[in-house]
Design a protein around this motif. Sequence first.
Motif: not given
Length: 466
Positions: A34-36, A192-193, A209-214, A222-228
Amino acid sequence: MISVSSSRLQPSLWPPPISFLGVLILTRHGDRAGFYQDPETYDATATVITPLGTEQEFQLGQHLRSIYLNSSSPSFISGVNASFVDQTQVYVRADAGGELGVIYDSAVALLQGLFPANANYSSDLANGTIIEGALGGYQYVPIESVQPSEDVSLEGYTSCAPFVTANNEFYASAEFAQKQNESAEFLSLLRPFLDGRPVTLENMYNIYDFINVQSIHNADFSKALPPTFLAQAYTLASWHEYNIFTSPQLDGIGNIAGRTILPVILSELQEIANTSNPLKLAYQSLAYKPFFSLFNMTGAAEQQPELAEIVPYASAIALEVREPAGGGEPMIRLNFKNGTGSDFVTYNFLNGTGDMPLQALIDHVNPALINSTAAWCAVCNNTQDRGCGALTAAAANASAAAVLAATPRHQPISPVGAGFLGAGLTLVVVLAMFGVLMFMGLLTIGRGRSRRAGRTASPTNSNEKA
């Protein structure tokens, strides 16, 4: 992953009724950490490529080899040396800007797949020993590392005040406010994510970018993030970035990433089309931003709206240069590979269908091109950064010399002598100015092109076998 209908693929006739002259390849880098990047200026922090990213690019290189360097392929480039890199036939550039080594390393990985190690790369020594090249005949393909401080062609958008102004105007627009209201609930659910990151629509690319990298590298996340959520964030980020890196007007500031890279693209396409020029394969490794501008400026995104989205890692454009059988003006075919899960598909552009004349592309974009650092400095109102300071100083020195030459002096010197003195001073300053600018590579965009044009073929080792 963006889905692409197979109906976009143009009908093929084999053997094709054309002469295939070569290809220009543009790729986005592979998977990275990840980056900013600042939502206004788009100045970015450094990041690093991942093992997954190197494998994605390596596989892309292998796929490109199977299309363009495989003699049994219908798109094999006639006359190309597919076994050993001929530096007169291949030219590679990589952006060394905000994401630093990620883009350069992606090029290195891709080239390993495009030109794999060849055990026949060897030489006979005077003592009778046969030496095989290191790493099983690894091929070292030269890569021009494009430093944004010296060459604005691959990152025309940074250090550009009008670009920042346009971004802030977009954030203050009614369109942005409406999208902000529409997405407010979703953004609040994301909070929260995001590990304390700013949850605003302005920051949407960094959120995505953050949630994609994570999602790729963190199993618990990946398991905690809702599927959509990842797909929703991708859609919002694509809308955000498309509005930042495009303009309705061809010469609009939002298109600046395309306006600065297109002079190099067109030059390389013309070199490939010129059968007396040895160049057959050009490759540029990039960030995602120029893709938006290029698809917008060529009309491809208007004809196929799915192109108005962030291109995934290891996506690739292949601009094929073709010549009709029996001669005629060179034609360009736009093929696009939308990430690792797809194959190349032919897209329409310039409001036409299938292949389009190279000259039509040149004529269409030419009024908007930024062909030099001096032109970029003027467009971006920059007098200090990325070579603009040297240009400003040179102009000031030339102006001062002209004033000095025109200023009356009390010394006993004739008008004719004063004229010669003034002309001499001005000439010295101008020559010095041009010498400095040429040395620094500030007079044109794309510093490596003129050097390549005069390159002679590399000598072939007697023990190298095809």
